[in-house]
Scaffold this motif. Sequence first.
Motif, PDB file in Angstrom:
ATOM      1  N   HIS A   1       1.675   7.476  -6.145  1.00 35.92           N
ATOM      2  CA  HIS A   1       0.619   8.499  -6.236  1.00 35.92           C
ATOM      3  C   HIS A   1       1.173   9.893  -5.909  1.00 35.92           C
TER       4      HIS A   1
ATOM      5  N   LEU B   1       2.229   2.026  -3.503  1.00 33.67           N
ATOM      6  CA  LEU B   1       1.205   2.686  -4.314  1.00 33.67           C
ATOM      7  C   LEU B   1       1.082   4.156  -3.933  1.00 33.67           C
TER       8      LEU B   1
ATOM      9  N   ILE C   1       0.848  -1.202   0.000  1.00 31.52           N
ATOM     10  CA  ILE C   1       0.000   0.000   0.000  1.00 31.52           C
ATOM     11  C   ILE C   1       0.880   1.248   0.000  1.00 31.52           C
TER      12      ILE C   1
ATOM     13  N   ASP D   1      -1.579   2.446 -11.939  1.00 31.66           N
ATOM     14  CA  ASP D   1      -2.680   1.541 -12.286  1.00 31.66           C
ATOM     15  C   ASP D   1      -2.183   0.115 -12.489  1.00 31.66           C
TER      16      ASP D   1
ATOM     17  N   LYS E   1      -1.412  -1.319  -9.040  1.00 27.41           N
ATOM     18  CA  LYS E   1      -2.666  -1.537  -8.315  1.00 27.41           C
ATOM     19  C   LYS E   1      -3.383  -2.778  -8.838  1.00 27.41           C
TER      20      LYS E   1
ATOM     21  N   THR F   1      -4.106  -6.152  -6.666  1.00 30.36           N
ATOM     22  CA  THR F   1      -5.483  -6.638  -6.530  1.00 30.36           C
ATOM     23  C   THR F   1      -5.590  -8.086  -6.990  1.00 30.36           C
TER      24      THR F   1
ATOM     25  N   LEU G   1      -5.784  -4.088  -0.099  1.00 31.57           N
ATOM     26  CA  LEU G   1      -5.819  -2.638  -0.311  1.00 31.57           C
ATOM     27  C   LEU G   1      -6.972  -1.994   0.462  1.00 31.57           C
TER      28      LEU G   1
ATOM     29  N   LEU H   1      -8.003   4.297  -4.614  1.00 37.64           N
ATOM     30  CA  LEU H   1      -8.011   2.888  -4.205  1.00 37.64           C
ATOM     31  C   LEU H   1      -9.368   2.218  -4.393  1.00 37.64           C
TER      32      LEU H   1
END
Length: 355
Positions: free
Chosen positions: A271, A267, A264, A284, A287, A291, A297, A354
Amino acid sequence: MQELSVQHSNGSYSIFVGNGIRFELHKYFNKSYSKIFIITDDTVEKLYLDDVRKGLSDYDFSHFIIPAGEESKHIDVYYEVQTKAIEIGLDRNALIIALGGGVVGDLAGFVAATFMRGIDYIQIPTTILAHDSSIGGKVAINHPLGKNLIGAFYPPVGVYYDMETLTSLSEREKRSGYAELIKEALISSDELFQDMLATKLASLEQEKLQTYLMAGIKVKQEIVEADEREQGVRSYLNLGHTLAHALEAELGYGNITHGEAVAIGLLFAIHVSEREYDCNLPFDKLKEWLTDNNYPLAAFTVDTEKIINHMKTDKKATKQRINMVLLKEPGKLNKEELTDETLQNHLDTFRKRLV
């Protein structure tokens, strides 16, 4: 068998990576020891303690078992281990063996650093995550107000990585360790990062894993040799960790694994980097990969103000100002000081991404 050497201010130590190393540790010792003290946890004990003993039959040894989990990096557990070391007659010519993951390695290393002002210890990592923590000589325990706030720089005399111990890892432990490998790939190059994201953890083969582990270890080796005491480029190894440590402290140590929190945090670092540097980074893509590989997340549901307060108590903060390692592109990093207002804005917009 693969071997690397890490240079530090007082000498060097070797890292061995291969199969079956745990059975023949004595072959790698370059001195004799008066006593050996093995520190491990109650999970690893059942799996590998007897294996390690077989390679130490000629030595006088004892062991101490701690509960598995981040909660054991606590001052009370540290004191219990120190008491046991005194009771069994450990002296300055003794050796401590850290058999386990990052928690065991951090705790045992800190015990070694402070027992009689410092005795030898070796690391036998049994998790993917510990490839990072076992190298570089940073040892510590946690405080309720922050992770790894009580510790030292104290290098081991050797790191012995038996790949066979990784076959017993749960899927969650694999996720946790792989996040640190992704971090090192982002520090290294876009090519390595893209290669690692082409892998699905459920079907990751041992040979491929060893390739990635060696790549991550080499990144760590080069950085810690260049900056042993974290005065410069070693801070880049904290990529993703500013938010990760705050999440661990806020959610409670053990409720989210270190690697899950780092995922996390990576990411979030991407960001923030996109917004601070006005650039396009693989947010993306990362992420989507996280996932697909079941990283939690959704755990990012914490209060923004509380997270910022935890960030301020992190050991990387200076004068209550938050420092973050950011990316201009994979392989090109920088460190920035961010205000509370800026962080709050980034956290709020990150939360929306998220969903």
